[in-house]
Design an enzyme around this catalytic site. Structure first.
Site, PDB file in Angstrom:
ATOM      1  N   SER A   1       0.792  -1.291  -0.007  1.00 16.87           N
ATOM      2  CA  SER A   1       0.023  -0.092  -0.110  1.00 16.87           C
ATOM      3  C   SER A   1       0.872   1.229  -0.119  1.00 16.87           C
ATOM      4  O   SER A   1       0.326   2.294  -0.033  1.00 16.87           O
ATOM      5  CB  SER A   1      -0.992   0.044   1.167  1.00 16.87           C
ATOM      6  OG  SER A   1      -0.273   0.159   2.500  1.00 16.87           O
TER       7      SER A   1
ATOM      8  N   LYS B   1       0.786   4.348   6.504  1.00 20.52           N
ATOM      9  CA  LYS B   1       0.046   5.443   5.462  1.00 20.52           C
ATOM     10  C   LYS B   1       0.938   6.420   5.863  1.00 20.52           C
ATOM     11  O   LYS B   1       1.507   6.770   6.719  1.00 20.52           O
ATOM     12  CB  LYS B   1      -1.155   5.388   5.600  1.00 20.52           C
ATOM     13  CG  LYS B   1      -1.978   4.198   5.758  1.00 20.52           C
ATOM     14  CD  LYS B   1      -2.197   3.517   4.577  1.00 20.52           C
ATOM     15  CE  LYS B   1      -2.915   2.050   4.606  1.00 20.52           C
ATOM     16  NZ  LYS B   1      -2.584   1.184   3.460  1.00 20.52           N
TER      17      LYS B   1
END
Length: 234
Positions: free
Chosen positions: A37, A102
């Site tokens: 990700s 993230k």
């Protein structure tokens, strides 16, 4: 072994264990990246250093994370799909929320929107050349619902986080579960420490199938990996 010696050894082992637990909980620890990700910035299996003291300070109101920081956090508690009783393929007798990695793209008070796969903060396009140039070369998502979101205003003490992976379905982030509370953020990740060497290029699978980390194709010459994780998009 005499009883007194056994007691002394147990005391020494216990104090060592407590020190180690206290250090990793309150001073510093490390976390391994799981998945793709954060491509192209981070790869599956990289080990990141976390300064936990900074995270504790932010939770009590001393300072805050900045736009562009890479953070390690748990998804919101009401995201039932993110609770699991599996750890690296092994069953557990309880459920927990695995940590995610993230990038902070929205600060408290900001308004965040994604249009045709491009990030806008407070109505202004955010410059992300390293991310967008990479994904435009492979499979940049410009058409899905996650690539075209409604404006979201970030509440106080919360952050909007996104993965650098901008392919279709490439990242589960605040576009799905909303802003993340500062209390769910463990720490900022300022440094990648392992592996020592990695190949300089990586090609993503772009097939939207599960476990894309198993199908990425590294290539190019070996580079020295340990590095500072510089903020992006500020």
């Amino acid at each position: 072994m005499k009883r007194g010696q056994l007691t002394a050894n147990l005391r020494e082992w216990t104090s060592t264990l407590l020190f180690a637990l206290g250090f990793t909980q309150f001073a510093a620890s490390a976390v391994q990246v799981d998945g793709t990700s954060m491509l192209p910035t981070l790869r599956h299996g990289e080990v990141l250093l976390l300064p936990k003291l900074e995270g504790w300070a932010h939770r009590v109101g001393w300072g805050q994370y900045q736009r562009g920081d890479i953070v390690v956090f748990k998804p919101p508690r009401d995201m039932e799909a993110e609770w699991t009783n599996q750890y690296r393929g092994l069953p557990l007798p309880w459920k927990y929320r695995p940590y995610l990695v993230k990038r902070v793209v929205g600060m408290p008070g900001d308004t965040v929107q994604i249009r045709a796969g491009v990030l806008y903060v407070n109505g202004r396009r955010v410059d992300e050349p390293g991310v967008l140039n990479y994904w435009q070369s492979f499979c940049h998502d410009v058409a899905s619902d996650l690539a075209n979101t409604s404006p979201v205003r970030i509440p106080a003490r919360q952050y909007f986080v996104m993965g650098d992976n901008r392919s279709p379905g490439g990242s589960l982030d605040s576009r799905v579960f909303g802003p993340v509370s500062v209390h769910d953020i463990a720490a900022r990740a300022p440094l990648s420490v392992l592996p020592l060497l990695r190949q300089g290029q990586v090609t993503p699978p772009c097939d939207t199938q599960p476990h894309p980390e198993q199908r990425t194709q590294p290539g190019g010459a070996l580079d020295w990996n340990p590095r500072l994780l510089r903020p992006a998009g500020r």
